[in-house]
Enzyme design. Structure first.
Site: not given
Length: 503
Positions: A460-461
């Protein structure tokens, strides 16, 4: 759920019994009045036995079940989007069960009701074949809304929140969204110095509101804290983010452990994961915090003039598309890229380079506070690995002796056959030494990873193009870093990024 510690908690038991009584007939309500007198042992045993029986099925039976599941996947697991056949992420609704929530959730133990067709809104295009509801039922509504990305939705009964059926992360639509997210974070790189200069200036503002915003932004930038959204009181566990911090969540130390102006954070963040950190901050930040905490009770808000809407509006003015969340993506990706440059040794073998990659990823997970509890099986699996390492060491020692013996034999005889034997033994020794080195790296990695969840930041990052570029540059097969599902999700990045990609 009897095996789970949730069921020992009083709040879980009370919520469960309250909801269960609502489902009872009046006769049952007369008889069943005390949960402690109820024995669920037989029901529990039935499900445990059923589970064991499924595991023990012969190979042919398991194959049959797999084929049936594949058939369902084939029928319900795909949709047509812009003329392309796309995989659907989650095409099954959750069965009824007991709600757990994360951490000390006030609603744990409540009954999650069965989702009926009458609860479900279907969303598709007007000219498509609308899915048939089960016989005797009808959908709550059929919509033709092409401005949203969900295919079906319903409201779950416990938190009264909407649940959605979405496309698989590997779909074109999701890939584009993903790419846009990382491009916004890359744009932040060009203006982050201006933003930092601005919030530094605002630390001295005459308006307390601006000062609070500037200090919160410093924390979001420096510590990758989540902004923290406002929630309904009592609806969820007591978790906070930066904007919703209370006085009790921080302690100020003019000096601590040889450092000045130290802020000690201790609060529950998203999913009730504890955030504990001691950070040396700049003097104006420390002074401002002293001012914000003055004459307040522990339960008072630290930033009472601040909320996420106000903060994000300010960020939007500084850069189009900028929100507090973008800082997390930006800082995570930049950290990965910088750490990979520092940690990767081009001379290392593949296992050594992968250890460097995991260490870089770990630096990001620590920054983002992606913790996990130590797996229950950790000690045992470490023990098994250690036993394998010990056995391999023994093999290496034996192989070393064999090499010495062969060399001595060659010295004595000078025969070609003896020379060939030396080379053969050396080759075997080299292979065993490489295997031992790999196992030692694996043990180090496992130990360093036991309380850190690497998956969250990876999915996600972290801009996947950084990872792809690193793999291409150092000749690491992509599948060593991304599993099949992750490779599907990041197909756009694998196609796009060359080895010289810079975030």
């Amino acid at each position: 759920m009897l095996d789970h510690e949730y069921t020992t908690k009083e709040i879980f038991q009370n919520n469960f019994f309250h909801d269960w009584r609502k489902e009872m007939t009046s006769e049952e309500q007369e008889i069943i009045k005390d949960l402690d007198k109820c024995d669920f042992g037989e029901i529990h045993k039935y499900f445990v036995d059923k589970n064991e029986a499924r595991k023990a099925l012969p190979k042919e039976e398991k194959q049959k079940l797999k084929e049936e599941a594949d058939k369902i996947q084939e029928e319900y697991g795909y949709c047509i989007l812009d003329g392309h056949r796309e995989k659907i992420g989650n095409f099954k609704t959750e069965p009824p069960g007991l709600f757990r929530g994360r951490g000390e959730h006030p609603k744990m133990g409540m009954l999650k009701k069965r989702i009926m067709p009458e609860d479900v809104i279907i969303n598709c295009s007007k000219d498509s074949k609308i899915p048939e509801p089960p016989e005797g039922h009808k959908w709550k509504e059929v919509r033709f809304d092409n401005t949203v990305t969900w295919l079906a939705s319903w409201t779950e009964n416990i938190q009264n929140t909407l649940k959605y059926i979405m496309l698989n992360p590997s779909s074109k639509l999701k890939g584009e969204k993903d790419w846009q997210k990382y491009e916004v974070a890359r744009r932040l790189k060009d203006v982050v110095h201006t933003i930092r200069a601005q919030y530094r200036k605002d630390w001295k503002s005459k308006e307390i509101k601006k000062r609070q915003r500037a200090v919160a932004l410093y924390f979001i930038d420096k510590l990758a804290l989540r902004a923290g959204n406002e929630k309904e009181e009592g609806e969820t566990a007591d978790t906070v983010g930066c904007c919703s911090l209370r006085v009790e969540h921080i302690q100020l130390h003019p000096q601590l452990d040889g450092q000045e102006h130290v802020v000690e954070f201790d609060f529950l963040g998203k999913d009730s994961i504890r955030y504990y950190n001691k950070v040396s901050v700049e003097k104006p930040v420390f002074k401002n915090l002293q001012l914000f905490m003055k004459n307040k009770d522990p339960s008072d808000d630290l930033f009472e003039h601040l909320n996420t809407t106000f903060l994000n509006k300010h960020l939007q003015d500084l850069m189009d598309g900028l929100t507090a969340k973008v800082f997390r993506t930006y800082n995570a990706s930049i950290t990965l890229q910088e750490q990979l440059k520092v940690l990767t040794n081009p001379e290392d073998n593949v296992a050594g380079k992968l250890l460097s990659y995991n260490r870089a990823n770990r630096a990001v997970a620590i920054l983002c506070n992606h913790q996990r509890s130590i797996p229950k099986t950790f000690a045992r699996s470490m023990q098994v690995l250690q036993e394998k390492i010990d056995a391999k060491k023994k093999q290496v020692e034996e192989a070393q002796e064999e090499v010495k013996k062969a060399e001595d034999e060659f010295k004595d005889t000078k025969e070609a056959k003896a020379e060939v034997n030396v080379e053969k033994k050396k080759k075997l020794l080299k292979r065993l030494e490489e295997q031992l080195a790999r196992m030692n790296i694996q043990a180090t990695d496992k130990e360093e990873n036991k309380q850190i969840a690497l998956g969250t930041s990876k999915l996600n990052y972290l801009d996947p193009r950084i990872t792809v570029a690193w793999c291409k540059k150092f000749g690491i097969p992509i599948e060593k870093v991304y599993n099949k599902t992750q490779r599907e999700k990041f197909a756009w990045a694998i196609d796009m990024a060359g080895e010289d990609f810079e975030f």
